[in-house]
Enzyme design. Structure first.
Site, PDB file in Angstrom:
ATOM      1  CG  ASP A  43     -42.866  -0.366  -0.197  1.00  0.00           C
ATOM      2  OD1 ASP A  43     -42.617   0.951  -0.463  1.00  0.00           O
ATOM      3  OD2 ASP A  43     -42.617  -1.446  -0.668  1.00  0.00           O
ATOM      4  CB  ILE A  44     -47.089  -1.770  -3.144  1.00  0.00           C
ATOM      5  CG1 ILE A  44     -48.140  -0.601  -3.094  1.00  0.00           C
ATOM      6  CG2 ILE A  44     -47.488  -2.836  -4.071  1.00  0.00           C
ATOM      7  CD1 ILE A  44     -48.570  -0.095  -4.422  1.00  0.00           C
ATOM      8  CD  GLU A  60     -42.375   0.908  -4.522  1.00  0.00           C
ATOM      9  OE1 GLU A  60     -41.398   0.357  -4.432  1.00  0.00           O
ATOM     10  OE2 GLU A  60     -42.430   2.227  -5.274  1.00  0.00           O
TER      11      GLU A  60
END
Length: 468
Positions: free
Chosen positions: A292-293, A335
């Site tokens: 996950d960004i 994301e």
């Protein structure tokens, strides 16, 4: 005088914004060189061409058939990127049956019709596409006419002459294929070094399509050599071939996420489910990672959603280079990315995940105005130890729980859950910069707190987050 100077300055400023000039300098020079050579080759060939009514008739009929093929494709559209088409079938017949000048000119009309009737794109791309087809077909025509001299000495009507004629056509076709792939590959890799050119141009499906086009082009050339009016009869066959190519392309596109090019969530889950079931039956290790960004909403709000899309693409493009050939990466939405690591023990899965995290944190990302931006990811890993019996949903829930802990404990790190050892790895780096992997759980096993049949409730926001 000042007005003229001001106008020249404005023109130079606007010219620097041209899409062509945004490419690397060497690639711009290469494109200009190829197009210039193409124009020079056409001029040279036309200067020595003797026009004959029969040649003009053959050229007109075959070119009209090529235009009809483009028109029939109009409703199907023309996707960006590398496209499969069958226009080369007509061009091959032109290259074999007519002087090289006709083969050089032939790709221009389909390029104009595609731009006008099918899909508009940057003009320089259409021009380069015409050049990257015209030069190879011109080379194929020259190759065949050089080979035709010795063949003409063989007794007419003999099997040896027919075999030699076929070999010359096929050799000319392979010359075209080789030169065309070099020109296309150079342009694609120059504009996007991370583009999967090898799989798109040299994959099994791509080579099969090239071979099918060459074989049908050879059959068409044989037929048209005896009766030019057989060309329109071949149109339905060409349309059927185009549809089969489009079907294969659409099938491939239905498996991938359009924004990143990775497997989409549905395809990744389907393939990962089968792989997990296989690992359970064979009692082999396997792992799943969820990336996950970090602070992605801040990136979007600060630099805009277009730059956010570029961040997603850059991360997606770098994953295949960091992972192994048999690993499977997909976009899970927003994301978030997912990675399947077959035949991977817990300790190796952790190290691979941390290598991915480290590589992403080192990406060179710049906004359109040149501002450097550093992006990091948090990674949760869940390992299926050999002999464990879990389903993909269990692994995703565990990986999501580990991801939540990574987010809560500072981000830009990897945390892992093992099906037999609980939370067995925390953090991405020690104070000395090395990886951390501990076989002794420092915290209670997440498997003890994960809800097995339902997702977490609203009151669990500070506890383990689980996706079931």
């Amino acid at each position: 005088m000042a007005s003229a100077h001001h106008g020249l300055t404005r023109w130079a400023t606007s010219a620097r914004a041209w899409p062509l000039l945004q490419l690397p300098t060497w690639l711009v020079a290469f494109i200009v060189l190829v197009v210039s050579l193409y124009g020079a080759a056409i001029g040279l060939a036309l200067s020595s061409l003797s026009f004959r009514s029969h040649d003009l008739l053959v050229f007109g009929v075959l070119l009209a058939c090529a235009a009809a093929t483009v028109e029939m494709r109009r409703k199907q559209g023309d996707n960006a990127g590398v496209n499969n088409d069958v226009y080369g079938v007509w061009d091959l017949a032109i290259a074999i049956l007519l002087p090289p000048a006709y083969a050089l000119i032939a790709p221009i009309l389909p390029a104009v019709l595609l731009q006008w009737r099918v899909r508009r794109t940057l003009p320089y791309r259409r021009i380069y596409t015409a050049a990257s087809k015209g030069l190879p077909f011109g080379a194929a025509s020259v190759t065949f006419h050089l080979l035709a001299g010795p063949i003409s000495g063989i007794a007419p009507g003999s099997a040896l002459r027919d075999l030699a004629w076929l070999a010359a056509v096929l050799a000319s076709g392979f010359v075209k294929i080789a030169l065309n792939k070099v020109l296309i590959m150079t342009a694609i890799k120059g504009s996007d070094p991370s583009a999967p050119v090898i799989s798109e141009l040299f994959g099994r499906e791509a080579l099969y399509n090239e071979l099918a086009e060459l074989c049908i082009g050879t059959l068409l050339t044989f037929g048209v050599a005896g009766n030019i009016f057989l060309a329109p009869v071949a149109l339905p066959v060409l349309v059927l071939l185009q549809r089969s190519l489009n079907h294969a392309q659409l099938l491939s596109e239905s498996r991938t996420d359009p924004k990143t090019g990775l497997l989409n969530a549905r395809t990744w889950e389907r393939e990962a489910t089968a792989e997990v079931a296989r690992a359970v039956r064979a009692r082999v290790a396997l792992a799943v990672a969820v990336l996950d960004i970090d602070w992605f909403k801040v990136v979007n709000d600060t630099y805009g959603h277009l730059f956010g899309d570029e961040v997603l693409k850059e991360i997606a493009h770098c994953l295949p280079g960091v992972l192994r050939e048999y690993d499977s990466a997909g976009r899970f939405g927003g994301e978030e990315f997912v990675v399947l690591l077959p035949h991977t023990r817990a300790v190796d899965a952790f190290r691979i995940a941390d290598r991915v995290r480290d590589h992403i944190s080192g990406l060179s990302l710049h906004t359109p105005d040149g501002q450097a931006v550093r992006v990091t990811v948090s990674v949760g890993v869940a390992a299926l130890d050999a002999g464990s019996r879990r389903e993909l949903s269990d692994l995703l829930a565990a990986a999501d729980a580990a991801l939540y802990r990574a987010k809560r404990d500072g981000r830009d790190q990897v945390q892992m859950i093992s099906t037999s050892r609980g939370l067995s790895a925390v953090g991405a780096r020690t104070a000395s910069g090395g990886d951390v992997f501990s076989g002794t759980p420092a915290k209670p096993s997440a498997w003890d707190v994960l809800p097995r049949d339902k997702s977490r409730t609203a009151g669990d926001t500070d506890e383990v987050a689980a996706r079931v």
